[in-house]
Design an enzyme around this catalytic site. Structure first.
Site, PDB file in Angstrom:
ATOM      1  N   ARG A   1      99.371   7.278  53.012  1.00  0.00           N
ATOM      2  CA  ARG A   1     100.348   6.281  53.460  1.00  0.00           C
ATOM      3  C   ARG A   1     101.744   6.580  52.916  1.00  0.00           C
ATOM      4  O   ARG A   1     102.749   6.329  53.591  1.00  0.00           O
ATOM      5  CB  ARG A   1      99.876   4.875  53.051  1.00  0.00           C
ATOM      6  CG  ARG A   1      98.695   4.389  53.925  1.00  0.00           C
ATOM      7  CD  ARG A   1      97.893   3.319  53.225  1.00  0.00           C
ATOM      8  NE  ARG A   1      96.895   2.688  54.080  1.00  0.00           N
ATOM      9  CZ  ARG A   1      95.688   3.183  54.354  1.00  0.00           C
ATOM     10  NH1 ARG A   1      95.320   4.361  53.849  1.00  0.00           N
ATOM     11  NH2 ARG A   1      94.832   2.515  55.113  1.00  0.00           N
TER      12      ARG A   1
ATOM     13  N   ARG B   1      76.183   8.231  56.775  1.00  0.00           N
ATOM     14  CA  ARG B   1      75.908   8.177  55.330  1.00  0.00           C
ATOM     15  C   ARG B   1      74.649   7.379  54.985  1.00  0.00           C
ATOM     16  O   ARG B   1      74.203   7.451  53.829  1.00  0.00           O
ATOM     17  CB  ARG B   1      77.134   7.634  54.575  1.00  0.00           C
ATOM     18  CG  ARG B   1      78.245   8.663  54.476  1.00  0.00           C
ATOM     19  CD  ARG B   1      79.451   8.162  53.688  1.00  0.00           C
ATOM     20  NE  ARG B   1      80.453   9.234  53.602  1.00  0.00           N
ATOM     21  CZ  ARG B   1      81.729   9.037  53.304  1.00  0.00           C
ATOM     22  NH1 ARG B   1      82.177   7.814  53.047  1.00  0.00           N
ATOM     23  NH2 ARG B   1      82.571  10.061  53.234  1.00  0.00           N
TER      24      ARG B   1
ATOM     25  N   ASP C   1      83.136   3.228  50.603  1.00  0.00           N
ATOM     26  CA  ASP C   1      83.040   4.665  50.310  1.00  0.00           C
ATOM     27  C   ASP C   1      82.207   4.952  49.057  1.00  0.00           C
ATOM     28  O   ASP C   1      81.887   6.107  48.770  1.00  0.00           O
ATOM     29  CB  ASP C   1      84.448   5.270  50.161  1.00  0.00           C
ATOM     30  CG  ASP C   1      85.235   5.187  51.460  1.00  0.00           C
ATOM     31  OD1 ASP C   1      84.603   5.056  52.534  1.00  0.00           O
ATOM     32  OD2 ASP C   1      86.474   5.224  51.407  1.00  0.00           O
TER      33      ASP C   1
ATOM     34  N   LYS D   1      93.515   8.591  47.555  1.00  0.00           N
ATOM     35  CA  LYS D   1      93.634   9.274  48.856  1.00  0.00           C
ATOM     36  C   LYS D   1      94.324   8.370  49.877  1.00  0.00           C
ATOM     37  O   LYS D   1      95.242   8.798  50.581  1.00  0.00           O
ATOM     38  CB  LYS D   1      92.241   9.705  49.335  1.00  0.00           C
ATOM     39  CG  LYS D   1      92.224  10.389  50.689  1.00  0.00           C
ATOM     40  CD  LYS D   1      90.975  11.220  50.896  1.00  0.00           C
ATOM     41  CE  LYS D   1      89.740  10.437  51.220  1.00  0.00           C
ATOM     42  NZ  LYS D   1      89.722   9.794  52.558  1.00  0.00           N
ATOM     43  N   SER D   2      93.869   7.120  49.970  1.00  0.00           N
ATOM     44  CA  SER D   2      94.447   6.195  50.971  1.00  0.00           C
ATOM     45  C   SER D   2      95.945   6.010  50.730  1.00  0.00           C
ATOM     46  O   SER D   2      96.750   6.007  51.671  1.00  0.00           O
ATOM     47  CB  SER D   2      93.776   4.825  50.875  1.00  0.00           C
ATOM     48  OG  SER D   2      92.426   4.921  51.200  1.00  0.00           O
TER      49      SER D   2
END
Ligand code: SPQ
Length: 427
Positions: free
Chosen positions: A26, A345, A314, A21-22
Site C-alpha cells: 500500500r 490452504r 493468513d 507485506k500488506s
C-alpha cells in the site's frame, strides 16, 4: 528440496521480523498516486512487494529502492502513463486486486498477468463491482481469471455490499472510488484488515468509517508522506507459534504491527493458554506496533470461527500446527476463504500435516485437529505457497527425524530472511 531437522533445538533470543507485506504494498501504491515524494522505511523486500514496484515503474513512476528503504516520486493519478509492457503481478493477490482498483479509474489500456497460482484465484469479486463503476475489464471466463485487460476512466461512485470479508475487495473498490463522480461505500460482513483506510488518512484523504462500512468521496488528491512499515504479524506468527510449542524456548519479536484487525493470532495463543506479552506499544502513520514476548507453554484446543477469521486468515496454516501440539480438539470453521489463497490452504495444510503424523481432517469451511500428536519426518511440499513452506519448516522443531521440504523458494514471497532468523534463534 530442502532437508531440515530442527528436532530438540531450542529457540531463544530476539529478532526483528521483516516489514508488513500488506502495508509495504500500500505504501508503494499510494505513494505512486500521490503528489510529491514519499519515503518508506522498513519496506518488505519480498517478491510480492517487488512485483508491485515493478508494475508502477512500468507506468512511469520513478521508484528507488535501497534494501528496506524506498523512495517514490508520485505525480498523482494523472502521472501514471499507459504501460507499453504487460503488468506482471507474480504471485501476489494483493497487487492484482488493488492495482485493478487503481487502473479502473485511469483512462488508458493495460494488461495484467501473474504466475500459475494467480491464474487460479478468483477476480470477479473485484472485476464485477469495478465494472459496475464503469471500468471495462476483460479476462478469462468473463473476467474471473488472469490474464486481464483493463480500460479505465469515467467511474461512478457505488454502494457495494461485499459478500466476503476481504481487505483486497474493500481496498480495490475504495481506490477506484477516489476517481468516482460521487461517494463510494463498501460494507463487508465482518471487518477485514483496515491498512488501506489508515494509510489513505496518512496521505491526507478523508474517509468515513461506520461499523463495517467505509465511505470515500471521489475527486480527492493524495499528498505524499513518510511511512514507517511495522514488522509483519503474519511473519511473526511463525515464531510466536514456535516459541509456544518448542520446549525450553523464549523469544522476543521486536516492532511487530498490532493493528487490531490483524491480531487474531495473539487472541488464539492466549485462549489456548500460551504465555505471551505485548510490550512497548507505540504508533506511527495510524498503525500501532509493539514488541511481543512468547515462551514455551502448556496448550489446550479451542474453537476458532466467526469474526475472528478475517483477523487471522493468513495464520491458519501455522495455527493448525499449533493445534497439533495442544491437548484436546481444535475446530477451525467459517474459513472457506482459505480455498482461494495461493493454494487451497484447507487441503494443503491437512495433506502435508497428515504426512507428518498429525491427526487432522478437512471440513467444508475449515479443519478439525486432534491433539496432542507426536510428529515425525517425511517428504512434504509447500506446493508453491510461502505460508505452507514456513509452517512445515517450523513443524520440524517438533518432528522426530528429517523433513524434506519441496519448494521452499516460495518463502521469499513474504519472508526472504526466514531461515536466517531460524538460525539466529536456534540454540
Ligand atoms: O497477496 P496475497 O497473495 O493474497 O497474500 C495473502 C498471504 O497469505 O500473504 C493471501 F493469500 O494475504 C492477503 C490476505 O489473505 C493479503 C491481504 C491484503 O494485503 O489486503 C488481504 C487478505 O486477503 P483477502 O482476500 O482476505 O482480502
Amino acid at each position: 528440496m530442502k532437508k531440515v531437522n530442527f528436532y530438540q533445538t531450542r529457540l531463544q533470543g530476539e529478532i526483528h521480523v521483516p516489514g508488513d507485506k500488506s502495508i509495504s504494498h500500500r505504501a508503494v501504491m499510494l505513494g505512486s498516486i500521490a503528489n510529491g515524494t514519499t519515503t518508506v522505511e522498513h519496506f518488505l523486500p519480498g517478491e510480492d512487494c517487488l512485483s508491485t514496484i515493478s508494475c508502477f515503474e512500468k507506468m512511469g513512476v520513478e521508484i528507488q529502492r535501497n534494501g528496506e528503504q524506498v523512495t517514490v516520486w508520485g505525480n498523482g493519478f494523472k502521472g501514471l502513463v499507459e504501460p507499453k509492457e504487460i503488468l506482471d503481478v507474480g504471485n501476489s493477490g494483493t497487487t492484482t486486486r488493488l492495482l485493478l482498483g487503481i487502473l479502473a479509474g485511469i483512462p488508458f489500456h493495460s494488461c495484467m498477468i501473474g504466475d500459475s497460482s494467480i491464474a487460479k484465484r478468483p477476480m470477479k469479486r473485484v472485476t464485477n463491482p469495478l465494472r459496475d463503476m464503469g471500468a471495462k475489464i476483460d479476462g478469462r471466463e468473463d473476467g474471473q481469471f488472469t490474464p486481464l485487460s483493463i480500460r479505465g476512466g469515467n467511474l461512478k461512485g457505488i454502494t457495494y455490499q461485499s459478500p466476503v470479508a476481504s481487505a483486497q475487495v474493500k481496498s480495490s473498490i475504495l481506490l477506484a472510488g477516489l476517481n468516482g463522480n460521487r461517494s463510494t461505500t463498501v460494507t463487508e460482513p465482518h471487518q477485514s484488515r483496515d491498512h488501506t483506510e489508515r494509510m489513505l488518512q496518512a496521505f491526507g484523504v478523508s474517509i468515513e468509517v461506520k461499523g463495517t462500512s467505509v465511505t470515500v468521496k471521489g475527486g480527492q488528491e493524495l499528498t505524499s508522506t513518510s511511512i514507517y512499515v511495522p514488522g509483519d504479524i503474519s511473519s511473526a506468527a511463525f515464531f510466536l507459534v514456535a516459541g509456544a510449542i518448542v520446549p525450553d524456548s523464549e523469544i522476543v519479536l521486536k516492532n511487530v504491527g498490532i493493528n487490531p484487525t490483524r491480531t487474531g493470532i495473539i487472541d488464539v495463543l492466549q485462549q489456548m493458554g500460551a504465555t505471551i506479552r505485548i510490550e512497548n506499544e507505540r504508533e506511527e502513520n495510524f498503525e500501532p506496533f509493539a514488541d511481543l514476548y512468547i515462551q514455551t507453554s502448556e496448550l489446550h484446543g479451542i474453537e476458532v470461527g466467526g469474526e475472528l477469521i478475517p483477523r487471522l486468515i493468513d495464520e491458519i496454516p501455522i495455527i493448525a500446527l499449533l493445534a497439533t501440539q495442544a491437548e484436546g480438539t481444535t475446530i477451525i470453521k467459517d474459513a472457506s476463504e482459505l480455498k482461494v489463497k495461493e493454494t487451497n490452504r484447507i487441503d494443503t495444510v491437512v495433506n502435508e500435516l497428515t504426512k507428518l503424523g498429525a491427526k487432522i481432517e478437512a471440513t467444508d469451511d475449515g479443519m478439525i485437529i486432534y491433539g496432542k500428536s507426536k510428529l515425525h519426518g517425511a517428504e512434504v511440499s509447500s506446493h508453491g505457497d510461502h505460508r505452507i513452506g514456513m509452517m512445515l519448516a517450523i513443524a520440524s522443531f517438533v518432528s522426530e527425524g528429517e523433513l524434506q521440504i519441496e519448494d521452499t523458494e516460495a518463502i521469499a514471497v513474504s519472508y526472504p530472511s526466514f531461515f536466517e532468523h531460524i538460525e539466529s534463534l536456534s540454540k
